[in-house]
Design a protein around this motif. Sequence first.
Motif, PDB file in Angstrom:
ATOM      1  N   ALA A 194       0.832  -1.207   0.000  1.00 42.06           N
ATOM      2  CA  ALA A 194       0.000   0.000   0.000  1.00 42.06           C
ATOM      3  C   ALA A 194       0.864   1.254   0.000  1.00 42.06           C
ATOM      4  O   ALA A 194       0.568   2.234  -0.695  1.00 42.06           O
ATOM      5  CB  ALA A 194      -0.934  -0.009   1.202  1.00 42.06           C
ATOM      6  N   LEU A 195       1.936   1.234   0.770  1.00 39.93           N
ATOM      7  CA  LEU A 195       2.847   2.385   0.814  1.00 39.93           C
ATOM      8  C   LEU A 195       3.519   2.594  -0.539  1.00 39.93           C
ATOM      9  O   LEU A 195       3.624   3.724  -1.025  1.00 39.93           O
ATOM     10  CB  LEU A 195       3.900   2.185   1.907  1.00 39.93           C
TER      11      LEU A 195
ATOM     12  N   ARG B  92       2.366   1.732  -3.469  1.00 42.79           N
ATOM     13  CA  ARG B  92       1.365   2.253  -4.407  1.00 42.79           C
ATOM     14  C   ARG B  92       1.122   3.741  -4.175  1.00 42.79           C
ATOM     15  O   ARG B  92       0.995   4.518  -5.128  1.00 42.79           O
ATOM     16  CB  ARG B  92       0.067   1.460  -4.284  1.00 42.79           C
ATOM     17  N   ALA B  93       1.079   4.157  -2.904  1.00 42.56           N
ATOM     18  CA  ALA B  93       0.884   5.580  -2.597  1.00 42.56           C
ATOM     19  C   ALA B  93       2.069   6.406  -3.088  1.00 42.56           C
ATOM     20  O   ALA B  93       1.877   7.490  -3.669  1.00 42.56           O
ATOM     21  CB  ALA B  93       0.690   5.759  -1.096  1.00 42.56           C
TER      22      ALA B  93
ATOM     23  N   ARG C 145       1.884   6.773  -6.839  1.00 39.52           N
ATOM     24  CA  ARG C 145       0.899   7.791  -7.242  1.00 39.52           C
ATOM     25  C   ARG C 145       1.463   9.200  -7.077  1.00 39.52           C
ATOM     26  O   ARG C 145       1.242  10.077  -7.897  1.00 39.52           O
ATOM     27  CB  ARG C 145      -0.383   7.643  -6.418  1.00 39.52           C
ATOM     28  N   GLU C 146       2.234   9.427  -6.004  1.00 42.48           N
ATOM     29  CA  GLU C 146       2.827  10.750  -5.780  1.00 42.48           C
ATOM     30  C   GLU C 146       3.897  11.087  -6.796  1.00 42.48           C
ATOM     31  O   GLU C 146       4.051  12.229  -7.208  1.00 42.48           O
ATOM     32  CB  GLU C 146       3.434  10.822  -4.382  1.00 42.48           C
TER      33      GLU C 146
END
Length: 77
Positions: A64-65, A67-68, A71-72
Amino acid sequence: MAFPGVRRVRRAARALAAGVWDCLVSFGSLQVTGGFGRTDAVRLLSEPPPGHPERLRPDVPLTALERALLRELDPAD
């Protein structure tokens, strides 16, 4: 006997030669590291080359980290 300003002329010539030498060394180091004359250095890589220690494994999904962070950092946004 040499003319009176020979020491100043020698000192100026040495200073000029040292400056030229420093400029050539700096330019040469840029050539070695790929600063000039490389057209392929501009292209962006989508992933690290094969064998690179940071190469992604396609069989392991992103956390999850990750993927975040992706995205950034994504330039398409």
